[in-house]
Design an enzyme around this catalytic site. Structure first.
Site, short mmCIF file in Angstrom:
data_model
loop_
_atom_site.label_atom_id
_atom_site.label_comp_id
_atom_site.label_asym_id
_atom_site.label_seq_id
_atom_site.Cartn_x
_atom_site.Cartn_y
_atom_site.Cartn_z
N HIS A 61 5.73 -8.13 21.62
CA HIS A 61 5.77 -6.65 21.10
C HIS A 61 6.00 -6.57 19.67
O HIS A 61 5.10 -6.03 19.07
CB HIS A 61 6.47 -5.89 21.90
CG HIS A 61 6.75 -4.48 21.22
ND1 HIS A 61 5.71 -3.51 21.16
CD2 HIS A 61 7.95 -3.77 20.75
CE1 HIS A 61 6.32 -2.25 20.69
NE2 HIS A 61 7.67 -2.51 20.33
N HIS A 86 12.03 -4.87 14.31
CA HIS A 86 12.44 -3.55 14.32
C HIS A 86 13.31 -3.34 15.66
O HIS A 86 13.86 -2.26 15.87
CB HIS A 86 11.11 -2.76 14.46
CG HIS A 86 10.28 -2.85 15.83
ND1 HIS A 86 9.40 -3.64 15.79
CD2 HIS A 86 10.25 -1.76 16.87
CE1 HIS A 86 8.87 -3.29 17.16
NE2 HIS A 86 9.40 -2.43 17.62
N ASP A 87 13.14 -4.11 16.68
CA ASP A 87 13.91 -3.82 18.02
C ASP A 87 15.22 -4.73 18.21
O ASP A 87 15.83 -4.40 19.05
CB ASP A 87 13.04 -4.02 19.14
CG ASP A 87 12.07 -2.99 19.32
OD1 ASP A 87 12.48 -1.72 18.91
OD2 ASP A 87 11.03 -3.13 19.98
N GLU A 90 18.55 -2.50 18.03
CA GLU A 90 18.75 -1.55 19.15
C GLU A 90 18.97 -2.35 20.58
O GLU A 90 19.74 -2.29 21.30
CB GLU A 90 17.43 -0.71 19.22
CG GLU A 90 17.62 0.15 20.54
CD GLU A 90 18.15 1.31 20.36
OE1 GLU A 90 18.87 1.50 19.30
OE2 GLU A 90 18.63 1.86 21.56
N ASP A 91 18.28 -3.56 20.57
CA ASP A 91 18.21 -4.04 21.84
C ASP A 91 18.97 -5.47 21.88
O ASP A 91 19.07 -6.23 23.10
CB ASP A 91 16.71 -4.47 22.29
CG ASP A 91 15.69 -3.25 22.59
OD1 ASP A 91 16.33 -2.32 22.47
OD2 ASP A 91 14.42 -3.51 22.42
N ASP A 154 4.23 0.78 16.05
CA ASP A 154 4.96 0.58 17.22
C ASP A 154 4.62 1.40 18.34
O ASP A 154 4.20 0.82 19.62
CB ASP A 154 6.55 0.99 16.71
CG ASP A 154 7.61 0.82 18.03
OD1 ASP A 154 7.26 -0.37 18.80
OD2 ASP A 154 8.15 1.65 18.46
MN MN Z 1 9.21 -1.11 19.62
#
Ligand code: MN
Length: 728
Positions: A61, A86-87, A90-91, A154
C-alpha cells in the site's frame, strides 16, 4: 509470516516504483535515490509480517501511494519518502522522532501530518468527533499542501482497493470521499484524481447504475471511436496545414458525470448529448503568445464546425481559482451531434492533470502569477481555521461549500479582477476587499448603476462599493452574505463592539419613546421585554441596535393589555438562489418534515434533504450527525434551508379539552400543537384520572382563524372528545 512469494511481490513492486522515479529523473541531489531505497527498507521492516485486508503484504500500500504521488501527480523525492513512510508512525512502534533521526525534520513533519490525518479519518471515530478531526486535518494545509496531496493519493489507493473492505467500511469511506476528498482534489486542480474518486465512489454506492453505464459505454465503444475520428480528421488536416505541433485525444465524460447528468435531468444515457469531448494539446511556438495560439486553433475548428456561442469557456486570460487554464467550446459535429473541444498548451495540460504540483514547476516561468489564486484560497482556509469562534461542524459546512462553489470573476473600479464564489453578492465583495470596506458599506454600484448590497454578482460585473463613515454592519447581514470570510468579519465586529451596540440600542429606544409620546416609567420594561421576546435589557438593546427588532409597534405594545404580545412566527424557507452542488432546488410547494433524530426548532441552523422521487424535504439541524452523514452520502440531495420569521401582535387564548386517556395521547397533542409552528404556548395543564383526562391550554394566536385551525387539529386526535374555547 511472509513467504518467499510475498517477499518477491514486495521487491517487484518497489522496483517498479524505483524505475518510475529513475525514468522521471526526480532526483535533485546525489543521495536522493539512496534515500528512497532507505525509506522503503525502513517502512518494509516496520510493516513486515502485516497484511492488508486483501491478503497482500501491507507495504504494498505505501509503495502504491508513493507511485501515485510521483507518477500520477508529479510530486518529488520528499513526497515519495513521506508516502512510503506514511503509515509507519500510526501502525507500528516507530515514532515521529525515529523518522526525524533517520530522514530529517522535513520528512518527519510530513509523516506527522499524515499520521494526524489518518486519525482524523479513522473508521472507529465518533461522527461528532469526525468534524473536529477534519478541521485538524485541514490545518496541515497551512504547513505543507503536499501532505494533503499525499493523503489524496492514499485515499485513491484505498478506493481502488475498496472491494476487500467490509460493506460498512465501504460506505463510510466512499461517503467521506464524496464529501471531502473528491472536492478537495478538484479544488487543488487534480481533475484526474477527482474523477477517479467519484467514479469509484459511484461504483460502490450505486453498483447497478455504475455497471449499467460502464457496460453500455463498452458496447458502443467502437461506434464512438468511429465518430471521434470522423470528427477529428478534418481538424487534424487543417492543423497540419497551419503547421501546428499538436496531439488530439478523444475522450468520454466520466461515468460519474454521466450518471449525475442522467439523475439531474432524469434522462437516459442515450439522451446525454455531450458525451464526447476531444482535447487538442499543442506545443506552443516561442514567438507567438500561447493565448493567441489557443484562439488560432479555435478559429480553425470553428471554421469547420459551428460553435454554440453560449458554451464558450475562456480560462486563458483568467484561470479558474484552482489554476486551470484552457479554452473550451462546444461545436456541432457531423451527424448533428454536439461535441466539446478543449484546447490547451502542453503547459496548461500539465497543470490540468497534475494540479498543484505542476504550478510549482511553472512558477519561475510565469513569475508566480499562476498560483496566486490558489495561494489566496489556501490563505483563506487558514484564516477560517484560525478563527476560534467557528465550531467544527459549522466550519466543515462552510469549507465544503467553499470547495464546491464555482466562481464568478468580477472587476474593481480600477479594472483589477477578483474571483468570487458563485452566489457571492456585493457585500461579500466589499468584505473581500477589506473588512473596513465591508463594515462601512451602504450600497454598491454595479456596472455604474446603484444596486442593493445583496445583489448577487455575475461574471463580468464591475463593482464599486459605496461606504459611509457612519454606517455599521447589521446583524441580518449574517444571513445575507455568502462567503465564510464575510461572515467571519461580521461576527468579529459584533463581538468586539458590545458597548457601542448597547448604546446605540438605548438611543434608538429613547428616541422611539419620545417620538411616540410614551412616558418613560419603571414598569415600561415589564411590558416591552416580554413583548419582544427578550429576557434582559441588554438583549433588547443589542437586538434593537442590530436591527433584529423594530419599534414600529411600540405604541401598541405599551398600550396593549397584558394578554397580548408580539410573537415571532416561524416558517421554513427553501432557498432557490443558493444552489449547492448545482443539483437541487427546493420550492415552497415542497412538503417538508422535521427530522425526528434532532428535532430542529426555529432559529437553529438547518439543512434540508430532498427525498429521491418525491417533493418531500426532510429538515435536520446542521449540526446533526445524521445530517452530516446524509450529506456525505447523498450530497446532491441537499436543499439549503433557512428559518424565516415574522412578528405579529398575538392574543392569549384559552382552550379546554377532555377525552379518554390512552397511551401516547400527550405526545400526539404536543406534536399537533408544535408542528403547527404558528403557535406560542404559554401553559399546558393536563390531569388524568380513571381513564379520562382533561386539561387547559393557554396559547398566543394571531387571530380567530388561527385558533380555529389549531382547535381543528387537536380535535382530530384520537381520544379527544371535547374541545372548547373559554375566557379566563
Ligand atoms: Mn495509508
Amino acid at each position: 509470516m511472509f513467504t518467499a512469494k510475498d517477499d518477491l511481490i514486495i521487491q517487484e513492486r518497489f522496483e517498479e516504483l524505483l524505475s518510475i522515479c529513475d525514468s522521471l529523473d526526480i532526483y535533485k541531489r546525489d543521495d536522493d535515490r539512496d534515500k528512497i531505497i532507505r525509506g522503503f527498507k525502513f517502512a518494509n521492516e516496520a510493516h513486515y509480517g502485516v497484511r492488508r485486508k486483501s491478503g497482500e503484504p501491507y507495504i504494498v500500500h505505501p509503495i502504491a501511494v508513493a507511485r501515485i504521488a510521483v507518477e500520477e501527480i508529479g510530486l518529488g523525492v520528499k513526497s515519495v519518502l513521506a508516502a512510503l513512510l506514511h503509515d509507519v508512525v500510526e501502525d507500528t512502534d516507530f515514532s515521529v522522532e525515529d523518522i526525524e533521526r533517520h530522514f530529517g525534520k522535513k520528512i518527519s513533519e510530513m509523516v506527522d501530518g499524515l499520521t494526524k490525518m489518518k486519525a482524523a479519518t479513522d473508521c472507529s471515530t465518533e461522527i461528532s468527533q469526525q468534524a473536529e478531526n477534519f478541521k485538524k486535518m485541514l490545518l496541515t494545509l497551512s504547513n505543507d499542501v503536499r501532505v494533503i496531496i499525499i493523503k489524496l493519493a492514499d485515499r485513491l489507493h484505498n478506493m481502488r482497493t475498496l472491494g476487500s473492505m467490509t460493506q460498512k467500511k465501504q460506505v463510510k469511506i466512499f461517503s467521506e470521499t464524496m464529501y471531502l476528498f473528491a472536492p478537495l482534489a478538484n479544488r487543488l486542480g487534480l481533475y484526474k484524481i477527482k474523477s477517479e474518486l467519484e467514479d469509484l465512489s459511484l461504483k460502490y454506492n450505486f453498483p447497478e447504475d455504475y455497471k449499467q453505464i460502464s457496460e453500455k459505454l463498452a458496447e458502443t465503444e467502437s461506434e464512438r471511436e468511429g465518430y471521434i475520428s470522423m470528427l477529428t480528421e478534418p481538424i487534424a488536416e487543417k492543423l497540419q496545414a497551419a503547421n501546428v505541433d499538436y496531439e488530439i485525444t478523444g475522450r468520454i465524460k466520466s461515468i460519474y458525470s454521466i450518471w449525475k447528468k442522467m439523475q439531474r435531468k432524469q434522462i437516459s444515457l442515450e439522451e446525454v448529448y455531450d458525451l464526447f469531448a476531444i482535447r487538442i494539446i499543442f506545443k506552443p511556438l516561442d514567438i507567438i503568445p500561447e493565448k493567441a495560439q489557443c484562439w488560432h486553433i479555435y478559429s480553425i475548428i470553428t471554421e469547420l464546425y459551428k460553435p454554440r456561442p453560449d458554451r464558450l469557456r475562456e480560462w486563458i486570460n483568467i484561470p479558474k481559482a484552482n489554476g486551470y487554464e484552457a479554452l473550451h467550446c462546444t461545436v456541432m459535429g457531423p451527424r448533428g451531434r454536439w461535441a466539446e473541444v478543449q484546447i490547451r498548451s502542453e503547459r496548461m495540460n500539465e497543470i490540468a492533470e497534475k494540479g498543484f504540483a505542476a504550478h510549482w514547476k511553472y512558477k519561475e516561468f510565469s513569475g508566480g502569477k499562476v498560483e496566486s489564486e490558489l495561494d489566496k484560497w489556501i490563505k483563506e482556509v487558514r484564516d477560517a481555521l484560525n478563527s476560534s469562534t467557528n465550531n467544527a461542524v459549522e466550519f466543515l459546512d462552510e469549507f465544503h461549500l467553499n470547495l464546491y462553489s464555482s466562481e464568478v470573476v468580477v472587476f474593481t473600479p480600477k479594472g483589477e479582477t477578483k474571483t468570487m464564489p458563485k452566489g457571492a453578492n456585493a457585500l461579500d465583495f466589499a468584505y473581500d476587499i477589506h473588512s473596513s470596506i465591508g463594515n462601512k458599506a451602504i450600497g454598491a454600484k454595479i456596472n455604474y448603476k446603484i444596486q442593493p448590497l445583496y445583489t448577487e454578482l455575475v461574471s463580468g460585473d464591475q463593482v464599486e462599493i459605496l461606504t459611509s463613515n457612519n454606517a455599521t454592519p447589521k446583524v441580518e447581514w449574517m444571513n445575507k452574505v455568502f462567503t465564510a470570510k464575510a461572515k467571519q468579519h461580521i461576527k468579529n465586529y459584533f463581538k468586539t463592539d458590545i458597548q457601542g451596540t448597547l448604546n446605540t440600542g438605548k438611543e434608538i429606544f429613547e428616541l422611539a419613546i419620545k417620538n411616540q409620546g410614551i412616558k418613560p416609567s419603571r414598569s415600561l420594561f415589564k411590558k416591552v421585554l416580554p413583548a419582544y421576546n427578550c429576557a434582559y435589557k441588554d438583549e433588547f438593546y443589542s437586538k434593537l441596535a442590530m436591527g433584529v427588532i423594530t419599534l414600529d409597534d411600540l405604541g401598541v405594545v405599551v398600550r396593549s393589555s397584558a394578554t397580548s404580545k408580539i410573537v415571532k412566527y416561524w416558517s421554513l424557507q427553501f432557498n432557490n438562489t443558493l444552489k449547492l452542488l448545482g443539483a437541487n432546488k427546493g420550492s415552497d410547494s415542497d412538503e417538508h418534515k422535521i427530522s425526528e433524530c434532532c428535532f430542529p426548532s426555529p432559529g437553529d441552523d438547518v439543512i434540508g434533504f430532498k427525498q429521491p422521487g418525491s417533493n418531500l424535504i426532510i429538515v435536520h439541524k446542521k449540526s446533526c450527525p445524521e445530517a452530516l452523514r446524509e450529506a456525505s452520502r447523498h450530497g446532491d440531495s441537499i436543499v439549503p434551508t433557512t428559518w424565516s420569521s415574522e412578528k405579529v401582535m398575538s392574543y392569549l387564548s384559552h382552550i379546554m379539552i377532555s377525552g379518554s386517556d390512552r397511551m401516547g395521547i400527550l405526545l400526539d397533542l404536543s406534536i399537533a400543537i408544535t408542528k403547527h409552528m404558528n403557535v406560542n404556548i404559554r401553559k399546558i395543564k393536563i390531569d388524568s384520572h380513571d381513564g379520562i383526562f382533561d386539561g387547559n391550554i393557554s396559547l398566543y394566536v394571531k387571530n380567530d382563524e388561527d385558533l380555529k385551525n389549531i382547535m381543528d387539529k387537536i380535535s382530530s386526535i384520537k381520544g379527544i372528545d371535547y374541545i372548547h374555547k373559554y375566557d379566563e
